[in-house]
Design a protein around this motif. Structure first.
Motif, PDB file in Angstrom:
ATOM      1  N   ARG A  18       0.837  -1.210   0.000  1.00  0.00           N
ATOM      2  CA  ARG A  18       0.000   0.000   0.000  1.00  0.00           C
ATOM      3  C   ARG A  18       0.871   1.258   0.000  1.00  0.00           C
ATOM      4  O   ARG A  18       0.599   2.216  -0.724  1.00  0.00           O
ATOM      5  CB  ARG A  18      -0.921   0.000   1.214  1.00  0.00           C
ATOM      6  N   GLU A  19       1.943   1.223   0.834  1.00  0.00           N
ATOM      7  CA  GLU A  19       2.838   2.379   0.872  1.00  0.00           C
ATOM      8  C   GLU A  19       3.519   2.588  -0.475  1.00  0.00           C
ATOM      9  O   GLU A  19       3.652   3.717  -0.951  1.00  0.00           O
ATOM     10  CB  GLU A  19       3.879   2.173   1.966  1.00  0.00           C
ATOM     11  N   GLU A  20       3.979   1.460  -1.081  1.00  0.00           N
ATOM     12  CA  GLU A  20       4.615   1.577  -2.402  1.00  0.00           C
ATOM     13  C   GLU A  20       3.615   2.087  -3.433  1.00  0.00           C
ATOM     14  O   GLU A  20       3.959   2.906  -4.292  1.00  0.00           O
ATOM     15  CB  GLU A  20       5.161   0.217  -2.830  1.00  0.00           C
ATOM     16  N   ALA A  21       2.365   1.574  -3.354  1.00  0.00           N
ATOM     17  CA  ALA A  21       1.342   2.041  -4.298  1.00  0.00           C
ATOM     18  C   ALA A  21       1.052   3.516  -4.098  1.00  0.00           C
ATOM     19  O   ALA A  21       0.918   4.284  -5.062  1.00  0.00           O
ATOM     20  CB  ALA A  21       0.065   1.213  -4.116  1.00  0.00           C
ATOM     21  N   ILE A  22       0.972   3.919  -2.812  1.00  0.00           N
ATOM     22  CA  ILE A  22       0.716   5.346  -2.530  1.00  0.00           C
ATOM     23  C   ILE A  22       1.881   6.201  -3.034  1.00  0.00           C
ATOM     24  O   ILE A  22       1.698   7.263  -3.632  1.00  0.00           O
ATOM     25  CB  ILE A  22       0.487   5.540  -1.023  1.00  0.00           C
ATOM     26  N   ALA A  23       3.124   5.696  -2.763  1.00  0.00           N
ATOM     27  CA  ALA A  23       4.301   6.447  -3.230  1.00  0.00           C
ATOM     28  C   ALA A  23       4.328   6.530  -4.752  1.00  0.00           C
ATOM     29  O   ALA A  23       4.620   7.579  -5.336  1.00  0.00           O
ATOM     30  CB  ALA A  23       5.572   5.776  -2.709  1.00  0.00           C
ATOM     31  N   SER A  24       4.012   5.375  -5.403  1.00  0.00           N
ATOM     32  CA  SER A  24       3.968   5.383  -6.872  1.00  0.00           C
ATOM     33  C   SER A  24       2.905   6.332  -7.379  1.00  0.00           C
ATOM     34  O   SER A  24       3.108   7.075  -8.351  1.00  0.00           O
ATOM     35  CB  SER A  24       3.689   3.964  -7.385  1.00  0.00           C
ATOM     36  N   PHE A  25       1.730   6.331  -6.702  1.00  0.00           N
ATOM     37  CA  PHE A  25       0.646   7.220  -7.120  1.00  0.00           C
ATOM     38  C   PHE A  25       1.044   8.682  -6.945  1.00  0.00           C
ATOM     39  O   PHE A  25       0.776   9.520  -7.799  1.00  0.00           O
ATOM     40  CB  PHE A  25      -0.613   6.905  -6.314  1.00  0.00           C
ATOM     41  N   GLU A  26       1.705   8.984  -5.811  1.00  0.00           N
ATOM     42  CA  GLU A  26       2.134  10.353  -5.575  1.00  0.00           C
ATOM     43  C   GLU A  26       3.172  10.784  -6.621  1.00  0.00           C
ATOM     44  O   GLU A  26       3.118  11.898  -7.146  1.00  0.00           O
ATOM     45  CB  GLU A  26       2.730  10.480  -4.163  1.00  0.00           C
ATOM     46  N   ALA A  27       4.129   9.831  -6.916  1.00  0.00           N
ATOM     47  CA  ALA A  27       5.130  10.153  -7.942  1.00  0.00           C
ATOM     48  C   ALA A  27       4.468  10.356  -9.299  1.00  0.00           C
ATOM     49  O   ALA A  27       4.807  11.285 -10.045  1.00  0.00           O
ATOM     50  CB  ALA A  27       6.167   9.037  -8.011  1.00  0.00           C
ATOM     51  N   TRP A  28       3.507   9.462  -9.624  1.00  0.00           N
ATOM     52  CA  TRP A  28       2.783   9.602 -10.897  1.00  0.00           C
ATOM     53  C   TRP A  28       2.012  10.906 -10.940  1.00  0.00           C
ATOM     54  O   TRP A  28       1.975  11.588 -11.963  1.00  0.00           O
ATOM     55  CB  TRP A  28       1.839   8.416 -11.050  1.00  0.00           C
ATOM     56  N   LYS A  29       1.392  11.265  -9.782  1.00  0.00           N
ATOM     57  CA  LYS A  29       0.607  12.496  -9.742  1.00  0.00           C
ATOM     58  C   LYS A  29       1.515  13.716  -9.920  1.00  0.00           C
ATOM     59  O   LYS A  29       1.171  14.668 -10.633  1.00  0.00           O
ATOM     60  CB  LYS A  29      -0.136  12.566  -8.411  1.00  0.00           C
ATOM     61  N   LYS A  30       2.728  13.669  -9.269  1.00  0.00           N
ATOM     62  CA  LYS A  30       3.665  14.784  -9.446  1.00  0.00           C
ATOM     63  C   LYS A  30       4.129  14.881 -10.893  1.00  0.00           C
ATOM     64  O   LYS A  30       4.222  15.959 -11.467  1.00  0.00           O
ATOM     65  CB  LYS A  30       4.868  14.580  -8.522  1.00  0.00           C
ATOM     66  N   LYS A  31       4.425  13.692 -11.482  1.00  0.00           N
ATOM     67  CA  LYS A  31       4.863  13.674 -12.889  1.00  0.00           C
ATOM     68  C   LYS A  31       3.767  14.219 -13.784  1.00  0.00           C
ATOM     69  O   LYS A  31       4.033  15.017 -14.692  1.00  0.00           O
ATOM     70  CB  LYS A  31       5.219  12.241 -13.275  1.00  0.00           C
ATOM     71  N   LYS A  32       2.523  13.756 -13.535  1.00  0.00           N
ATOM     72  CA  LYS A  32       1.399  14.262 -14.328  1.00  0.00           C
ATOM     73  C   LYS A  32       1.242  15.766 -14.141  1.00  0.00           C
ATOM     74  O   LYS A  32       0.921  16.490 -15.083  1.00  0.00           O
ATOM     75  CB  LYS A  32       0.110  13.537 -13.926  1.00  0.00           C
ATOM     76  N   GLY A  33       1.456  16.223 -12.884  1.00  0.00           N
ATOM     77  CA  GLY A  33       1.355  17.659 -12.632  1.00  0.00           C
ATOM     78  C   GLY A  33       2.388  18.437 -13.416  1.00  0.00           C
ATOM     79  O   GLY A  33       2.093  19.478 -14.015  1.00  0.00           O
ATOM     80  N   ARG A  34       3.648  17.890 -13.428  1.00  0.00           N
ATOM     81  CA  ARG A  34       4.697  18.563 -14.201  1.00  0.00           C
ATOM     82  C   ARG A  34       4.371  18.545 -15.690  1.00  0.00           C
ATOM     83  O   ARG A  34       4.538  19.539 -16.394  1.00  0.00           O
ATOM     84  CB  ARG A  34       6.042  17.881 -13.946  1.00  0.00           C
ATOM     85  N   GLU A  35       3.896  17.358 -16.164  1.00  0.00           N
ATOM     86  CA  GLU A  35       3.543  17.275 -17.586  1.00  0.00           C
ATOM     87  C   GLU A  35       2.392  18.218 -17.920  1.00  0.00           C
ATOM     88  O   GLU A  35       2.393  18.866 -18.970  1.00  0.00           O
ATOM     89  CB  GLU A  35       3.166  15.835 -17.926  1.00  0.00           C
ATOM     90  N   ALA A  36       1.399  18.258 -17.015  1.00  0.00           N
ATOM     91  CA  ALA A  36       0.263  19.168 -17.252  1.00  0.00           C
ATOM     92  C   ALA A  36       0.729  20.617 -17.271  1.00  0.00           C
ATOM     93  O   ALA A  36       0.281  21.431 -18.086  1.00  0.00           O
ATOM     94  CB  ALA A  36      -0.803  18.956 -16.178  1.00  0.00           C
ATOM     95  N   LYS A  37       1.689  20.945 -16.361  1.00  0.00           N
ATOM     96  CA  LYS A  37       2.218  22.305 -16.320  1.00  0.00           C
ATOM     97  C   LYS A  37       2.964  22.633 -17.608  1.00  0.00           C
ATOM     98  O   LYS A  37       2.785  23.706 -18.197  1.00  0.00           O
ATOM     99  CB  LYS A  37       3.139  22.443 -15.116  1.00  0.00           C
ATOM    100  N   LYS A  38       3.812  21.654 -18.052  1.00  0.00           N
ATOM    101  CA  LYS A  38       4.535  21.864 -19.311  1.00  0.00           C
ATOM    102  C   LYS A  38       3.563  22.018 -20.471  1.00  0.00           C
ATOM    103  O   LYS A  38       3.733  22.875 -21.349  1.00  0.00           O
ATOM    104  CB  LYS A  38       5.476  20.692 -19.569  1.00  0.00           C
TER     105      LYS A  38
END
Length: 249
Positions: free
Chosen positions: A77-97
């Motif tokens: 669950r922690e790894e999934a949450i961490a992966s989700f947070e990393a994916w969300k940050k990446k998506k945020g950066r991509e959305a910003k770009k």
């Protein structure tokens, strides 16, 4: 172990005790039965303790397995949450770009539209100025033509008046001049027509020479193509023979 009472066979109380022929040996049998019963009871106690220990071990194993499973699930669950947070940050950066790129594209489009609008306005202004100059030129040309027409009419009127004032000899002279003028114009027309005929003849001669040159080129091309076909046929007939270092024209 079963909860039913232990049979007299296991407790050492054998059926042979009921036999009257062995009554005298009952004392010996009772001692042996008691000893077997004590041994059996001891074995039952050890078995009970062993089973309890086995249940405790199984329970501990189940508890450890459950704890390990929960820990693994928690880690997942922690790894999934961490992966989700990393994916969300990446998506945020991509959305910003993507947003910045979209803004830049919109800015470029807006700038291009403004430039096109400026060019259109400049072209419209230039066209309006050209149209004004053209209209002014037409007005000036019309004015000059009218002035020339007035001068011409005035001259004609003066000439008519002069003819009226002059005598018949003057009229005849004027007619002679007019006839001479018409002859001159006729000669000029003849010369102009002759000039055009000469130009037309030169043009036809030039076209004729060009056609002859084209026909010679075409004939040369056909001879060259026929020669190439003959050479290809000769090469096909010769097969793998080495080509001659010199070939006739």
């Amino acid at each position: 172990p079963s909860a039913t009472p232990i049979s007299s066979q296991y407790m050492g109380t054998l059926k042979v005790l009921e036999d009257k022929r062995v009554q005298k040996n009952s004392t010996k049998f009772d001692k042996a039965d008691s000893l077997r019963a004590a041994v059996f009871q001891n074995w039952l106690e050890k078995k009970r303790v062993f089973l309890l220990e086995l249940k405790r071990i199984e329970k501990n194993k189940a508890e450890n397995l459950r704890n390990n499973t929960e820990k693994k699930e928690a880690v997942k669950r922690e790894e999934a949450i961490a992966s989700f947070e990393a994916w969300k940050k990446k998506k945020g950066r991509e959305a910003k770009k993507l947003s910045e790129k979209k803004k830049l594209d919109e800015l470029k489009k807006k700038k291009a539209a403004e430039q096109n609008e400026e060019k259109t306005e400049a072209a419209q202004k230039a066209f309006e100025k050209w149209k004004e100059r053209k209209a002014e030129c037409l007005r000036e040309q019309t004015r000059k033509e009218k002035q020339s027409e007035r001068i011409r009419k005035r001259k004609e009127e003066e000439l008519v008046a002069e003819k009226k004032r002059d005598s018949m000899s003057a009229v005849e002279k004027w007619n002679e001049k007019k006839e001479e003028y018409m002859k001159q114009k006729k000669v000029e027309k003849i010369l102009e027509r002759r000039k055009q005929e000469i130009q037309q003849a030169k043009k036809e001669e030039k076209n004729k020479k060009a056609m002859e040159e084209y026909e010679r080129w075409l004939e040369k091309k056909e001879r060259k193509e026929q020669l190439e076909k003959k050479q290809k046929k000769l090469q096909a007939v010769r097969g793998d023979e080495a080509p001659s270092p010199w070939s006739p024209p």
